[in-house]
Design an enzyme around this catalytic site. Structure first.
Site, mmCIF file in Angstrom:
data_model
loop_
_atom_site.group_PDB
_atom_site.id
_atom_site.type_symbol
_atom_site.label_atom_id
_atom_site.label_comp_id
_atom_site.label_asym_id
_atom_site.label_seq_id
_atom_site.Cartn_x
_atom_site.Cartn_y
_atom_site.Cartn_z
ATOM 1 N N HIS A 160 0.834 -1.190 0.000
ATOM 2 C CA HIS A 160 0.000 0.000 0.000
ATOM 3 C C HIS A 160 0.871 1.243 0.000
ATOM 4 C CE1 HIS A 160 0.813 -0.968 4.226
ATOM 5 N NE2 HIS A 160 0.760 0.325 4.456
ATOM 6 N N CYS A 217 2.028 3.721 11.548
ATOM 7 C CA CYS A 217 2.992 3.188 10.576
ATOM 8 C C CYS A 217 3.299 4.290 9.573
ATOM 9 C CB CYS A 217 2.436 1.939 9.887
ATOM 10 S SG CYS A 217 1.064 2.248 8.759
#
Length: 699
Positions: free
Chosen positions: A65, A218
């Site tokens: 992603h 993250c």
């Protein structure tokens, strides 16, 4: 707004053998649907995210992603591999691959959908349904949540609650009255209940459960952030622990209620980027791990923080966030913060450089280069003599220039440790001047001062002394330590290095000078006002403190190269406007003025929209200009000003020729590279009002 995933974005027979091939196969489906405008650029962003941390998860899941300028709307593509593909998960290859694409400025609503999907990936019912699906349409519906099984399973009732419900149901079905307070009081059924003569004892209240605050984050803030949150919440339920999660994701974050923070018994940081507002959790037992640990072993983390709390361990007190850390993005790791600290010092230094340098340059233009020998204007000043005015300008500029190194050091330390860093930073910078360590000494002094103050702030002190810490204790101790280190430890080696660098610049001739010009030109144009650009600029400005022939050539080459990128983009949008978007053509008009004024950042909108073509083109032109400026022997005493200080430049016509040559090279290259670009398969060929690059230029 399109749906997040459609049947066209599902591949139930993904045949790729590597993660790169899998990402390409799924990205091609996105491009065919018009959701990715530049396939190669998007794949480069996916690869860059993958390089930060593998995206494979336990349970056979891969979730490559990224956020990308080449994505038009939040999109998800799904592939199912029979053989499995290695995404770096500890338990082996992944058979379920989700390619998540979010635009660089993705809206919160769609990012929330992506975060919900990430949480569902922790549910075996959901992943099992995906593994057994036979039709792309149903698979897409499952992922969107349109069909049963797309969400988490309903929780089963607690055993005690279930047993109570069964008993009550049986009693109702049999016609029996449930036990009542009448039986407990000894009264006959149906009789009026007497008032109790004494308080009826109540069962002791249940003990307060252990409370944990968990912070997950993250680098992208889309998938791992929310999967770790879901995993920790489930593990907390299983362990009888209350877990309150604050996800610091791409869509921003909502702070946990301060009262919950105050009542928490422990903290878990599951993160791969800096936790924002970390000082809220100071003094609590803390477990600090990467985000994947929060996904893969949440029960261990909960047990660890409970053990620390039982042993009475407490985290170190957190220092207040420094100015450059406040409001930091989720991607701000240590390297990013280091860059910000250095850039803080440079940004505060530049006004002193500009004011002092331009005043000195004007003084030389009016009174000649011997004006530096003039006596103090406080003792001798004639209102009618130009030489006196030139001396006044020179001496004011020299005073302003004298602050250069202390300001650099002081504000580097300020960026690291807030106001307590100013005193030791300025002291260290002044010492750097005293021992002739120059610009390099100021930079090192600032970093040392900031680090010393940060270390002092972590020491536990009695509350009674906290009031005098920032006013007396920290300035005293930090200045003494920084002074000791600068005078007796690091100062002399840095001064020797500075002298060697100055001597080397003084002796630059021929090929050596041209090579340096190429290097400086490349640095000025690589990140267009970023760290490398500022390093080259600061290197040139540092040489003006003790000017010689070599340092003046360096300053000229740096300013000339820095003017090239915006001028080249302005020229390119003028001669081949159909290759650029309407927004870029508007930015091109402003870039003429920005480039002429030596504001390299004027090219950033073009580089942000198409970095693979714009940045190499700019670097090539900058290298040509830097090399020619050095070869022509152009010199410059002013640290800023662009074409407006051309009269102060040595060899001005050759200097302008060098800028023109570099601008022409960059313009030709960017037009060539953009002309070779193939139109998107879902978009028509470009016309003056319809261009292949539909991404708006960055501000």
């Amino acid at each position: 707004m399109s749906e997040l995933i459609t049947a066209e974005l599902v591949d139930l027979d993904l045949s790729a053998e590597t993660k790169e091939a899998a990402a390409r196969s799924l990205a091609e489906r996105m491009a065919a649907s018009g959701r990715v405008t530049d396939l190669e650029g998007f794949l480069a962003d996916v690869a860059a995210r993958e390089a930060q941390m593998p995206t494979g998860l336990d349970g056979g899941i891969g979730i490559p992603h990224c956020r990308s300028e080449h994505v038009t709307e939040p999109t998800l593509a799904f592939g199912r591999s029979a053989a499995g593909i290695d995404f770096g998960a500890p338990d082996g290859p992944a058979d379920l691959i989700f390619l998540i694409a979010a635009p660089a400025g993705g809206d919160a609503d769609h990012l929330s959908i992506l975060s919900t999907l990430a949480r569902h990936l922790m549910d075996e019912t959901f992943t099992g349904a995906l593994r057994s699906a036979t039709a792309p349409e149903r698979t897409a519906a499952l992922i969107r949540g349109d069909e049963a099984g797309a969400g988490t399973a309903e929780p089963e009732p607690e055993p005690a609650a279930a047993e109570s419900a069964e008993v009550e149901s049986a009693e109702v079905e049999s016609g029996a009255e449930p036990e009542s307070s009448a039986a407990e009081s000894g009264a006959e059924p149906g009789a009026e209940e007497p008032a109790p003569s004494a308080p009826v004892p109540t069962p002791a209240s249940a003990p307060t459960p252990f409370r944990i605050i968990a912070i997950t984050s993250c680098p992208t803030g889309i998938a791992h952030t929310y999967m770790a949150a879901e995993s920790l919440e489930k593990a907390g339920q299983a362990a009888g622990v209350e877990v309150f999660v604050e996800t610091q994701g791409s869509a921003g974050f909502t702070r946990v209620d301060p009262q919950i923070v105050a009542d928490a018994d422990g903290v878990i940081f599951a993160h791969d980027v800096e936790v924002r507002e970390k000082e809220r959790f100071a003094g609590k037992p803390t477990v600090d791990v990467g985000v994947k640990a929060g996904i893969n072993r949440p029960a261990e983390l909960i047990a660890e923080v409970r053990q620390k709390a039982a042993l009475g361990e407490a985290g170190a007190p957190a220092r207040p966030a420094a100015p450059m850390d406040k409001g930091a993005d989720t991607g701000d790791n240590f390297a990013t913060r280091l860059r910000k600290w250095l850039m803080t010092g440079v940004s505060y230094m530049v006004p002193f450089v500009a004011a002092g340098g331009l005043l000195i340059a004007l003084a030389f233009a009016i009174g000649g280069y011997t004006i530096n020998k003039a006596p103090s204007v406080a003792e001798h000043f004639l209102w009618t003599e130009s030489a006196s005015w030139a001396a006044l300008l020179f001496q004011i500029g020299s005073v302003a220039f004298g602050f250069l190194v202390p300001v650099l050091a002081g504000f580097i330390a300020y960026g690291m440790a807030d106001r307590p860093g100013l005193v030791p930073g300025f002291v260290g910078g002044a010492i750097a001047l005293t021992i002739n360590a120059g610009f390099l000494g100021g930079l090192i002094a600032g970093l040392i001062a900031g680090a010393v103050v940060m270390a002092i702030q972590r020491v536990r002190i009695p509350p009674v002394l906290r009031g005098i810490m920032p006013v007396v204790v920290i300035p005293l101790i930090s200045s003494a330590i920084v002074g000791f280190l600068m005078f007796l430890v690091v100062g002399k080696p840095i001064a020797a290095l500075q002298k060697g660098l100055t001597d080397w610049l003084s002796g630059l001739t021929g090929a050596n000078a041209i090579i340096l010009g190429v290097i400086l030109g490349l640095m000025m144009c690589f990140d267009l006002g970023g760290p490398l650009n500022k390093v080259a600029y600061a290197f040139a400005v540092g040489g003006l403190a003790n000017p010689n022939e070599g340092s003046l050539k360096v300053m000229a080459a740096v300013m000339a190269a820095g003017m090239v990128p915006p001028l080249a983009m302005a020229l390119a949008t003028t001669v081949r406007g159909r290759l650029f978007t309407k927004a870029e053509r508007e930015n091109g008009k402003a870039a003429w003025v920005l480039g002429a004024s030596f504001i390299t950042e004027g090219a950033i909108p073009f580089a942000a929209a198409d970095p693979l073509r714009v940045i190499p083109s700019a670097m090539a032109g900058g290298a040509v200009t830097g090399a020619l400026s050095m070869a022509f022997g152009c010199t410059l005493r002013a640290p800023h000003g662009g074409i407006f200080v051309v009269p102060l430049i040595g060899q001005p016509f050759l200097y302008l020729l060098a800028i023109a040559a570099g601008t022409a090279v960059s313009t030709a290259l960017v037009i060539l590279l953009k002309g070779l670009r193939k139109p998107s398969p879902t978009h028509p060929a470009p016309t003056p009002t319809d261009t292949p690059n539909e991404i708006p230029a960055a501000a």
